[in-house]
Design a protein around this motif. Structure first.
Motif, PDB file in Angstrom:
ATOM      1  N   LYS A   4       0.829  -1.212   0.000  1.00  0.00           N
ATOM      2  CA  LYS A   4       0.000   0.000   0.000  1.00  0.00           C
ATOM      3  C   LYS A   4       0.862   1.260   0.000  1.00  0.00           C
ATOM      4  O   LYS A   4       0.538   2.237  -0.662  1.00  0.00           O
ATOM      5  CB  LYS A   4      -0.960   0.004   1.180  1.00  0.00           C
ATOM      6  N   GLU A   5       1.975   1.238   0.737  1.00  0.00           N
ATOM      7  CA  GLU A   5       2.871   2.397   0.765  1.00  0.00           C
ATOM      8  C   GLU A   5       3.523   2.604  -0.599  1.00  0.00           C
ATOM      9  O   GLU A   5       3.639   3.721  -1.085  1.00  0.00           O
ATOM     10  CB  GLU A   5       3.954   2.223   1.835  1.00  0.00           C
ATOM     11  N   GLY A   6       3.954   1.501  -1.208  1.00  0.00           N
ATOM     12  CA  GLY A   6       4.558   1.574  -2.550  1.00  0.00           C
ATOM     13  C   GLY A   6       3.560   2.069  -3.576  1.00  0.00           C
ATOM     14  O   GLY A   6       3.881   2.901  -4.435  1.00  0.00           O
ATOM     15  N   GLU A  22       7.944   5.342 -17.114  1.00  0.00           N
ATOM     16  CA  GLU A  22       8.365   3.961 -17.372  1.00  0.00           C
ATOM     17  C   GLU A  22       8.443   3.191 -16.058  1.00  0.00           C
ATOM     18  O   GLU A  22       8.853   3.727 -15.037  1.00  0.00           O
ATOM     19  CB  GLU A  22       9.728   3.936 -18.054  1.00  0.00           C
ATOM     20  N   ILE A  23       8.083   1.908 -16.138  1.00  0.00           N
ATOM     21  CA  ILE A  23       8.088   1.068 -14.942  1.00  0.00           C
ATOM     22  C   ILE A  23       9.483   0.955 -14.351  1.00  0.00           C
ATOM     23  O   ILE A  23       9.646   0.911 -13.132  1.00  0.00           O
ATOM     24  CB  ILE A  23       7.463  -0.323 -15.232  1.00  0.00           C
ATOM     25  N   SER A  24      10.512   0.980 -15.183  1.00  0.00           N
ATOM     26  CA  SER A  24      11.885   0.895 -14.673  1.00  0.00           C
ATOM     27  C   SER A  24      12.230   2.130 -13.831  1.00  0.00           C
ATOM     28  O   SER A  24      12.923   2.030 -12.820  1.00  0.00           O
ATOM     29  CB  SER A  24      12.885   0.732 -15.820  1.00  0.00           C
ATOM     30  N   LYS A  25      11.722   3.292 -14.230  1.00  0.00           N
ATOM     31  CA  LYS A  25      11.956   4.521 -13.461  1.00  0.00           C
ATOM     32  C   LYS A  25      11.209   4.483 -12.131  1.00  0.00           C
ATOM     33  O   LYS A  25      11.710   4.966 -11.116  1.00  0.00           O
ATOM     34  CB  LYS A  25      11.533   5.748 -14.265  1.00  0.00           C
ATOM     35  N   LEU A  26       9.995   3.905 -12.150  1.00  0.00           N
ATOM     36  CA  LEU A  26       9.241   3.757 -10.904  1.00  0.00           C
ATOM     37  C   LEU A  26       9.990   2.834  -9.948  1.00  0.00           C
ATOM     38  O   LEU A  26      10.111   3.126  -8.754  1.00  0.00           O
ATOM     39  CB  LEU A  26       7.833   3.210 -11.185  1.00  0.00           C
ATOM     40  N   ALA A  29      12.931   4.662  -8.486  1.00  0.00           N
ATOM     41  CA  ALA A  29      12.530   5.665  -7.498  1.00  0.00           C
ATOM     42  C   ALA A  29      12.131   5.017  -6.172  1.00  0.00           C
ATOM     43  O   ALA A  29      12.416   5.552  -5.099  1.00  0.00           O
ATOM     44  CB  ALA A  29      11.380   6.511  -8.039  1.00  0.00           C
ATOM     45  N   LEU A  30      11.484   3.855  -6.238  1.00  0.00           N
ATOM     46  CA  LEU A  30      11.037   3.169  -5.029  1.00  0.00           C
ATOM     47  C   LEU A  30      12.106   2.234  -4.461  1.00  0.00           C
ATOM     48  O   LEU A  30      11.922   1.661  -3.392  1.00  0.00           O
ATOM     49  CB  LEU A  30       9.763   2.365  -5.309  1.00  0.00           C
TER      50      LEU A  30
END
Length: 189
Positions: A4-6, A22-26, A29-30
């Motif tokens: 939930k936090e992610g 892009e999913i790779s950037k997400l 970042a996380l």
């Protein structure tokens, strides 16, 4: 990071960026794996698919973007200024379909297929942000290569150009025969 936090962090990033990310950037970042980010995106999809949400999650190839659900467009248009509308004439649609299916493609290749000059059509499609320059071909004159954009995907409701309908060769032959018959009829008149 908990799911939930992610998911909340992804939501904040997508909201703030406005455009697709892009999913790779997400994942970067996380500081999580792409698989963990995919789980969090699935959580967001479930959350937004509920009828009490006006937000949707668009998937565009390997990118994601927050958007308003189409169901609420009439209410949105009353508040927001009228979005830009463009008219896709037959020649623009023809040019766009050639670029979508043949990309990356040069203007000369489009003209060879269409049989007419396509400068105006390609320029208009670039102006409408449905087509963009992808680079240059390694050939004499270094012609520009064109391809479709994320705006194209959004406008036509597809995640990827791989989701475009396949061209059926049998139907193409039928269409060609019908066109030839139409030409013959018009010449007889």
């Amino acid at each position: 990071m908990k799911k939930k936090e992610g998911a909340a962090a992804i939501e904040a990033i997508l909201f703030t960026m406005g455009d697709s990310v892009e999913i790779s950037k997400l994942a970067e970042a996380l500081e999580e794996s792409i698989d963990e980010v995919k789980e969090q995106i699935e959580y967001l999809k479930e959350k937004y698919n509920k009828t009490d949400s006006g937000i949707g999650l668009l998937e565009l190839e390997n990118s994601y973007q927050l958007s308003t659900k189409k169901d609420f467009y009439p209410q949105l248009i009353k508040v927001a200024s009228t979005p830009k509308k463009y008219v896709l004439t037959e020649s623009l649609l023809e040019t766009l379909s050639i670029i979508a299916y043949k990309q990356p493609v040069t203007k000369a290749e489009v003209e060879r297929i269409r049989g007419v000059n396509s400068d105006h059509a390609v320029n208009r499609l670039v102006e409408f942000e449905l087509v963009k320059e992808l680079g240059r071909m390694d050939a004499p004159g270094r012609p520009i290569l064109f391809g479709t954009t994320e705006e194209f995907l959004r406008s036509f409701g597809v995640r990827s150009v791989d989701d475009l309908p396949s061209v059926d060769i049998d139907h193409a032959e039928e269409f060609k025969k019908e066109a030839e018959q139409e030409i013959d009829v018009k010449l007889d008149i």
